[in-house]
Design a protein around this motif. Structure first.
Motif, PDB file in Angstrom:
ATOM      1  N   SER A   2     -38.755  36.112 -25.494  1.00  0.00           N
ATOM      2  CA  SER A   2     -39.715  35.605 -26.467  1.00  0.00           C
ATOM      3  C   SER A   2     -39.493  36.209 -27.838  1.00  0.00           C
ATOM      4  CB  SER A   2     -41.143  35.932 -25.994  1.00  0.00           C
ATOM      5  OG  SER A   2     -42.058  35.670 -27.011  1.00  0.00           O
ATOM      6  N   VAL A 108     -29.373  37.991 -14.638  1.00  0.00           N
ATOM      7  CA  VAL A 108     -30.304  37.064 -14.008  1.00  0.00           C
ATOM      8  C   VAL A 108     -30.577  37.498 -12.569  1.00  0.00           C
ATOM      9  CG1 VAL A 108     -28.526  35.484 -13.129  1.00  0.00           C
ATOM     10  CG2 VAL A 108     -30.817  34.611 -13.703  1.00  0.00           C
ATOM     11  N   THR A 128     -33.895  42.394 -16.043  1.00  0.00           N
ATOM     12  CA  THR A 128     -33.546  40.997 -15.808  1.00  0.00           C
ATOM     13  C   THR A 128     -33.678  40.192 -17.103  1.00  0.00           C
ATOM     14  OG1 THR A 128     -35.800  40.422 -15.165  1.00  0.00           O
ATOM     15  CG2 THR A 128     -34.303  41.131 -13.414  1.00  0.00           C
ATOM     16  N   LYS A 129     -33.103  39.004 -17.092  1.00  0.00           N
ATOM     17  CA  LYS A 129     -33.059  38.178 -18.294  1.00  0.00           C
ATOM     18  C   LYS A 129     -34.391  37.525 -18.635  1.00  0.00           C
ATOM     19  CE  LYS A 129     -28.088  37.306 -18.223  1.00  0.00           C
ATOM     20  NZ  LYS A 129     -26.989  36.320 -18.091  1.00  0.00           N
ATOM     21  N   THR A 130     -35.416  37.809 -17.853  1.00  0.00           N
ATOM     22  CA  THR A 130     -36.763  37.345 -18.203  1.00  0.00           C
ATOM     23  C   THR A 130     -37.434  38.302 -19.191  1.00  0.00           C
ATOM     24  OG1 THR A 130     -37.682  38.505 -16.289  1.00  0.00           O
ATOM     25  CG2 THR A 130     -37.075  36.199 -15.980  1.00  0.00           C
ATOM     26  N   THR A 132     -38.642  40.219 -22.491  1.00  0.00           N
ATOM     27  CA  THR A 132     -38.905  39.728 -23.845  1.00  0.00           C
ATOM     28  C   THR A 132     -37.994  40.418 -24.842  1.00  0.00           C
ATOM     29  OG1 THR A 132     -40.574  41.416 -24.348  1.00  0.00           O
ATOM     30  CG2 THR A 132     -41.342  39.400 -23.255  1.00  0.00           C
ATOM     31  N   SER A 151     -36.587  47.163 -14.970  1.00  0.00           N
ATOM     32  CA  SER A 151     -37.698  46.252 -14.758  1.00  0.00           C
ATOM     33  C   SER A 151     -38.506  46.808 -13.586  1.00  0.00           C
ATOM     34  CB  SER A 151     -37.173  44.848 -14.417  1.00  0.00           C
ATOM     35  OG  SER A 151     -36.494  44.291 -15.523  1.00  0.00           O
TER      36      SER A 151
END
Length: 237
Positions: A2, A108, A128-130, A132, A151
């Motif tokens: 984001s 990922v 992980t690629k989630t 922000t 994470s």
């Protein structure tokens, strides 16, 4: 990731006022590298300067050696042997007490074997690629300072692997395999045909056959059925 969160948070800007962290991006997807560059690479705002990019193991080692960044954002699955191979070939730079190169896995994958593999290889963290943009900038600065960053869910894998007394922290048989061989093993165990594996990993069928032969030889197995049972017993499927 984001970008809105990164713009609203002031941590990166504050860090930028003190120093700049030089970063190399290693990922085989050009569009993802472009996105990360746009997200965190505005140095005046984030304090992060992207000094190089690479799409495979050989490129990564070349770029890292030439630029000597403070932090490398490293994908786990790469052509040429994977992130573990990059770590292996960068061991001397990681051990440099004057200018250490530190690695943060950015992938990922949230598979336990991937997390443990790169941590054993010397990475300082795994996200992980989630994540922000804001959190990734903060993670880069923390890793550059020598901290370990994970994470939340992934931290448990590391604790289980290195602290548990119920199982040995190192699987010597699995450690004989390269990262690419592990990828092929996992797909074979899931029932994929050679052509499907080749397509998924962007390699030739002949290369898949070579990897399977190497896996069978290293693990002293006779066929893919034995390989599937071996992988299932280690929860790799």
């Amino acid at each position: 990731m984001s970008s809105e969160g990164a713009q609203q948070d002031g941590t990166g800007g504050a860090a930028a006022g003190e120093r700049t962290v030089r970063v190399v991006l290693v990922d085989d997807h050009r569009m993802f590298r472009t996105g990360v560059q746009a997200e965190i690479g505005e140095t005046g705002r984030t304090g992060v300067e992207v000094v190089g990019e690479a799409a495979d193991v050989d490129q990564a080692v070349t770029v890292i050696t030439a630029t000597r960044p403070e932090v490398v954002l490293l994908d786990v699955h790469l052509p040429g042997g994977g992130g573990v191979e990059v770590l292996r070939r960068s061991a001397a730079m990681m051990a440099d007490t004057e200018r250490p190169v530190r690695f943060l896995a950015l992938s990922v994958s949230d598979a336990a074997e991937d997390v443990i593999g790169v941590i054993r290889g010397g990475a300082r963290g795994y996200v992980t690629k989630t994540i922000t943009g804001t959190d990734l900038v903060n993670a880069v600065f923390r890793v550059s300072d020598g901290d370990a960053v994970f994470s939340p869910r992934l931290a448990g894998f590391v604790l289980d692997a290195f602290a548990s007394t119920d199982a040995p922290p190192i699987d010597e048989d699995l450690d004989r395999l390269t990262q690419r061989e592990r990828e092929v093993l996992r797909l074979i165990a899931r029932g994929y045909a050679y052509k499907e594996i080749a397509k998924q990993l962007f390699i030739s069928v002949k290369t898949v056959e070579s990897h399977v032969s190497a896996v069978l030889r290293k693990l002293q197995l006779s066929n893919r059925h034995e390989l599937t049972r071996w992988a299932a017993a280690r929860r790799l499927v």
